[in-house]
Write an enzyme that holds these catalytic residues in place. Structure first.
Site, PDB file in Angstrom:
ATOM      1  N   PRO A  63       0.827  -1.215   0.000  1.00  0.00           N
ATOM      2  CA  PRO A  63       0.000   0.000   0.000  1.00  0.00           C
ATOM      3  C   PRO A  63       0.855   1.255   0.000  1.00  0.00           C
ATOM      4  CG  PRO A  63      -0.008  -1.046   2.153  1.00  0.00           C
ATOM      5  CD  PRO A  63       0.697  -1.987   1.240  1.00  0.00           C
ATOM      6  N   PRO A  64       0.261   2.396  -0.304  1.00  0.00           N
ATOM      7  CA  PRO A  64       1.025   3.651  -0.303  1.00  0.00           C
ATOM      8  C   PRO A  64       1.566   3.988   1.080  1.00  0.00           C
ATOM      9  CG  PRO A  64      -1.069   3.924  -1.443  1.00  0.00           C
ATOM     10  CD  PRO A  64      -1.118   2.594  -0.761  1.00  0.00           C
TER      11      PRO A  64
ATOM     12  N   SER B  49     -13.759 -13.064  -0.797  1.00  0.00           N
ATOM     13  CA  SER B  49     -13.358 -13.364   0.577  1.00  0.00           C
ATOM     14  C   SER B  49     -14.406 -13.007   1.614  1.00  0.00           C
ATOM     15  CB  SER B  49     -12.048 -12.625   0.898  1.00  0.00           C
ATOM     16  OG  SER B  49     -12.235 -11.232   0.819  1.00  0.00           O
TER      17      SER B  49
ATOM     18  N   LYS C 159      -5.168  -7.880   6.064  1.00  0.00           N
ATOM     19  CA  LYS C 159      -6.443  -8.020   6.777  1.00  0.00           C
ATOM     20  C   LYS C 159      -6.227  -8.137   8.285  1.00  0.00           C
ATOM     21  CE  LYS C 159      -8.680 -10.223   2.825  1.00  0.00           C
ATOM     22  NZ  LYS C 159      -9.266 -11.464   2.264  1.00  0.00           N
TER      23      LYS C 159
END
Length: 815
Positions: A387-388, A709, A752
């Protein structure tokens, strides 16, 4: 032939001349008072200037000895003897550095300018020859022999005189705007020697050629020399006129500049001079020789250089070929960085720049170790995915610093044209090489660390597929002969350490992903964010906002408040912005003079930034039956996802809202079918489904959602709704389901889990086949959570639903 007498001839240096002068002031003054012998002459050395008898010439003097000689001549009303230096670049001259024949000159005027420079206007009188130099004066002086002008008559001399006048008039006719006085003077001179001296003096001859004429004492020889040189100049002038007449017939208007350049080039070629274009060609030729190109590239470069030589500067293609040669010569064909690999130093640099990321650092150190033991090996293509804000770009910079290589960044986000990778062909106007070659030119070496940023954002349009062009760039078996369309010759990219970055792998084509070694960078835990903020972000923001640690103190509790209540991200980019907001507030208070020091604690954060932006809402959301907490993966990290289910009277329809994608809709249908198939084990009457409509809603409906999911969470929410048993508020779940009731594995487990940890959850239900993914999670995160392994949906119901209370009985049929 140009009129020279009106031009100022300058000595080109103010450096003092080495003279046989006394060593101290007393001796100098004594020598100045001694009179020169009657047959001695004051000598004035000159550069690039030859004065002929009968001509007047201004001379600028700057050397100390030359000034002393001119002043002595004026003071004693004596003539000067002008002698040409053998070497015009010589600053210090002596008797051996001067020609033996010169011209005596009478000083008509001596001038001193306001800036301190000295000038004399001299009139040439007679030739002289040096007998011997006289020492003991602050200037050069010599005994000389005056050379009397020969008075010779005869048919041969008369013929040469007549020929010289005729040729001189002819030359003056070819010179544009020649002064009429000059023509009249030539016609009025009747003495053969005087005419030869006058013509030689006004011709644009080299100083050596003029000196030869000056030394020609024999009148016949002198006339022949002048006639020969004048004839050559006439041919040059006539050639120039012919070129002008020929080119004027075909070029007019805007091509006038081209005409002038052609004329200038032809004249300079005849005179043996070098023009600007010739200098450029010579410089490019030297650059090609020094570039150390491969044989094929050098052959192409020399061919283009030959084409450039034959091409006029005004041609449209001239600039294109010149730019192409500049690119070829400025690329680092053979230049490599001189950095040495020190594994201990590299480990120190990586630890200094980044906190955590043990797996990534280990892989980088492994690469460096292999590179050190096998320098000729091909470098891997690393791809940092995460991610950023987790440090992908800064990792590339640290690798460059650790390896001693230059770092260049190529932004691929939004690239939709294949030519941006491979370059444009030279037939297009404004063509340039691709971004890879341009980055190499900026780096200056053939082995930099090249970061291909946002490789997952490559577009694809009618101009071509940039990801297909990247296949050759990132294939170690092919990139040693990478061919850019603009260059047209292969360039070796195998020495480059490529590092790609991406937020997700799904948008990267399969063949391109296969060429890269993927290294996952997940989000940070709260404790990791705290350490990063303390070690890096706070110090950087203090410097950027102009305050020091002594002036502003940000406590650890304030940082934790920022992390938990004001930011919810995988990386630390927003956290750094919020730290900057706190420090800007403190800087304003200090700048206004309210306080000299400022301390920011947790209680001060809401006052500065406003109310907290995030709070734990899991318990409130899941307190009622029909609500389950799912876990989702996004390009910016993990996130929690609430699945809400409601039952209303109807006829068995399934209603889905929340802007769900096709895959997620199919998961909802499969979950409902699975609940119906298990109605007996759940204690439900099958008729209840026929008399009710089931509505499944995923909040934040403006955000598109998709993926398989959420199957376990949807099944659990439906089972909770139908049985009336609420889902435990501290539990989140993820996993895909099958119609047989199996729980299937999913991806993005680490992201997650971190999302659940940030949301304050305590239990996570994972598919059994995903338990092995927990090894990638930090021990501190694993110890803070309880993990439940799911093999079937029955395991999920047992772990997620609260025990049924007697009052929780569900009616047999919908009301």
């Amino acid at each position: 032939m140009t009129p020279e007498p009106n031009e100022m001839q300058l000595e080109q240096s103010d450096t003092p001349v080495r003279m046989p002068i006394p060593a101290n002031e007393a001796t100098l003054a004594s020598a100045a008072k001694r009179a020169l012998p009657p047959d001695a002459l004051i000598i004035l050395p000159v550069r690039n200037t030859v004065l002929f008898p009968g001509l007047v010439l201004p001379i600028a003097i700057g050397r100390e000895a030359s000034v002393a000689a001119a002043q002595e001549a004026v003071r004693e009303q004596r003539p000067l003897g002008l002698l040409l230096q053998n070497d015009p670049e010589l600053a210090e001259v002596g008797p051996a550095d001067l020609h033996g024949v010169g011209t005596t000159a009478r000083v008509l005027r001596y001038l001193t300018a306001p800036d301190g420079s000295h000038n004399v206007i001299c009139q040439g009188e007679q030739r002289f020859r040096i007998i011997e130099f006289v020492e003991g004066y602050p200037f050069l002086a010599a005994r000389v022999e005056i050379i009397e002008e020969q008075i010779t008559a005869g048919a041969e001399i008369e013929a040469r005189l007549h020929q010289l006048k005729q040729r001189a008039n002819e030359a003056l006719q070819l010179v544009p705007e020649a002064p009429r006085e000059l023509i009249a003077t030539v016609r009025g001179i009747e003495a053969p020697g005087a005419l030869a001296d006058f013509v030689a003096g006004v011709m644009d001859l080299k100083p050596e050629e003029k000196q030869q004429i000056l030394e020609a004492v024999d009148l016949r020889e002198r006339l022949d020399k002048v006639l020969s040189m004048l004839s050559y100049r006439i041919e040059v002038l006539r050639l120039s006129r012919d070129i002008g007449q020929q080119t004027q017939q075909t070029m007019e208007g805007r091509q006038r500049e081209f005409l002038l350049r052609e004329q200038l080039r032809a004249i300079q070629k005849e005179l043996g001079e070098t023009d600007e274009k010739t200098l450029e060609i010579a410089e490019i030729e030297n650059q090609i020789a020094n570039a150390k190109m491969p044989e094929e590239a050098e052959k192409v470069a020399n061919r283009e250089l030959t084409k450039l030589e034959r091409m006029p500067e005004g041609a449209t293609e001239y600039g294109m070929v010149q730019t192409y040669l500049e690119w070829l010569t400025e690329l680092p064909w053979s230049k490599e960085s001189s950095g040495t690999i020190d594994i201990a130093e590299a480990r120190r640099v990586l630890d200094e720049d980044h906190y955590g990321l043990a797996k990534v650092k280990r892989r980088i150190l492994e690469y460096l170790a292999v590179r050190k033991l096998n320098p000729a090996g091909k470098g891997p293509i690393l791809c940092f995915v995460g991610p950023p804000g987790v440090g992908k770009t800064s990792l590339g910079q640290s690798i460059a610093r650790a390896t001693g290589r230059p770092f260049v960044r190529v932004s691929l986000g939004g690239t939709h044209d294949e030519a941006e990778i491979r370059g444009h062909r030279r037939t297009y106007i404004g063509a340039l090489p691709g971004n890879i070659i341009q980055a190499l030119r900026r780096a200056g070496t053939r082995d930099p660390v090249m970061m291909l940023d946002e490789i997952d954002k490559l577009g694809r349009e009618m101009q071509g597929d940039p990801s297909a062009a990247m296949l050759e760039v990132l294939d170690p078996a092919q990139n040693s002969t990478f061919r850019d369309n603009y260059l047209g010759v292969p360039f070796d990219l195998s020495k480059i350490l490529f590092i790609a970055t991406a937020n997700m792998l799904d948008t990267i084509s399969g063949p391109l992903r296969d060429r890269m070694e993927v290294i996952q960078l997940s989000g940070y835990t709260d404790q990791e964010k705290l350490q990063i903020a303390r070690r890096y972000l706070l110090a950087r923001q203090l410097e950027q906002n102009g305050v020091s640690p002594e002036q502003v103190e940000v406590t650890e509790s304030a940082l934790m408040t920022l992390i938990s209540d004001y930011t919810r991200e995988a990386g630390v980019r927003n956290l750094e912005r919020e730290i900057g907001a706190l420090l800007r507030h403190a800087a304003m208070r200090i700048a206004e003079g309210e306080t000299a020091t400022f301390r920011i604690d947790a209680a001060d954060v809401p006052t500065i930034l406003g109310p907290q932006r995030y709070e734990a809402e899991v318990a409130d959301r899941t307190s009622l039956p029909g609500v389950a907490t799912g876990l989702a993966w996004t390009p910016v990290g993990g996130a929690i996802l609430f699945i809400e289910a409601a039952r209303v009277p109807g006829n068995g329809r399934l209603i889905l809202t929340g802007q769900l994608g096709e895959v997620m809709k199919e998961s909802a249908q499969a979950a409902l079918s699975l609940v119906k198939s298990k109605h007996r084990s759940l204690g439900l009457d099958a008729a209840i489904f026929e008399k009710s409509d089931i509505h499944i809603h995923v909040p934040a409906g403006a955000v598109p959602k998709d993926g398989p999911s959420a199957g376990v969470a949807m099944f659990t929410a439906l089972a909770s709704l139908m049985t009336g048993r609420a889902v435990r508020p501290d539990t989140a779940m993820t996993g895909e389901i099958s119609l047989r009731g199996l729980v299937l594995p999913v991806g993005g487990v680490k992201e997650k889990v971190l999302a659940a940890l940030h949301a304050g959850l305590k239990r996570i239900m994972l598919p059994a086949r995903n338990i092995r993914d927990l090894d990638e999670i930090l021990p501190e995160a694993r110890s803070a959570l309880e993990f439940v392994s799911l093999g079937t949906v029955d395991d999920a119901l047992e772990a997620a639903l609260k025990p049924a209370a007697p009052a929780d009985a569900v009616p047999e049929a919908a009301e």
